[in-house]
Design an enzyme around this catalytic site. Sequence first.
Site, short mmCIF file in Angstrom:
data_model
loop_
_atom_site.label_atom_id
_atom_site.label_comp_id
_atom_site.label_asym_id
_atom_site.label_seq_id
_atom_site.Cartn_x
_atom_site.Cartn_y
_atom_site.Cartn_z
CD GLU A 48 -3.01 -0.78 -0.06
OE1 GLU A 48 -3.02 0.34 -0.60
OE2 GLU A 48 -3.72 -1.72 -0.44
CE1 TYR A 93 5.51 12.46 -4.58
CE2 TYR A 93 5.74 10.59 -6.05
CZ TYR A 93 5.29 11.87 -5.81
OH TYR A 93 4.63 12.56 -6.78
CE1 TYR A 129 -6.51 3.34 -0.21
CE2 TYR A 129 -4.14 3.33 0.25
CZ TYR A 129 -5.24 2.80 -0.40
OH TYR A 129 -5.09 1.71 -1.20
CG ASP A 147 -8.00 4.85 -3.81
OD1 ASP A 147 -9.22 5.00 -4.09
OD2 ASP A 147 -7.29 3.98 -4.35
CB CYS A 200 -19.88 3.47 -18.93
SG CYS A 200 -19.09 4.95 -18.26
CB CYS A 203 -19.24 0.02 -15.30
SG CYS A 203 -19.40 0.48 -13.58
#
Length: 331
Positions: A48, A93, A129, A147, A200, A203
């Site tokens: 994560e 990061y 999160y 998220d 879509c 979905c």
Amino acid sequence: MDAAATLNAAPVLDAATARKKLARWYDRSHRDLPWRRTRDPYAIWISEIMLQQTRVAAVIPYYERFLARFPDAAALASAPEDEVLTLWSGLGYYSRARNLQKAAREIVALGAFPRDYDSIRALPGIGDYTAAAVSSIAFGLPHAVIDGNVKRVAARLMNSDAVAAREVAEELLDHRNPSRSNQALMELGATVCLPRDPQCPSCPIAPHCKAFRRNSQNEVPSKRAKPATIRLERTLVLIRDRRRILLAPGLRVRGFWDLPEPFPGARLGQRVGTFRHSILNRRYLFVVFEAKAARIPPSFRFVYEKGLHEIPLSTAAKKAIQCSNKQKVVS
Ligand code: SF4
């Protein structure tokens, strides 16, 4: 009308049906990813943290190398920081890697990985999160994850930028299987409800989606302005001493080694190439020169080229050395 009421007011599906559809779709369609084959909270936590700001495909080899070298919190806690940063090198990061190690030391002091949301949330580098993701996936606790993917799906389901993603996510959370439920919503955002051109027709909850019904899925959520691009030019010097290369403490990323910029006592020779490199919104053009130096600053050090993979080396330095070895422009 709050999110739950609005969801349940949809004419075709109610939230309970949407939860079932999502669960069935996830069981059928989810990607087989290495961190989905375990319930180990340590491994799930590592994945994560790596996945923040980083694409799944890029994370997989890092995750596998990291887990092979640091299979548990004790191994990570006792490792030299240089080695942790080396294995993280390229993911960016870097405060994430430093916080991982701080948290690993706290886990070792606790005696085991904490098993409740608040204790997980209290570890360094863990926000709402990550605490929700680890506590639901590893321990089956009913905490909805929020998220970027979930926010986008929630905004589209409600056809509104202003929707409270937490209310929608909590309404869609299946308390009998929070792990699958959370992962299903994130997976939908990552693979179907894409930022641009959502798929879509594929979905599972399209009949429940207000944006889809109004054909506004490409307008919601509205795009935020990106920070302005800053263009910078930097010179790096490549000083070799037989098979060793001179490195300086990194100016752009703390804890990493870099090629030096021109310094007192350095005499620039032939230009060996240029390359581009981006860090966040900064776009660098680096120009690399061979050089010689009469005096070496005390914080610099020579490192054998064949040992460079064993230290945290900046991506800019790697590109500069590659550029010099090829004697041509790379980008
Ligand atoms: Fe996203 Fe389209 Fe599904 Fe709505 S129907 S949730 S816009 S993929």
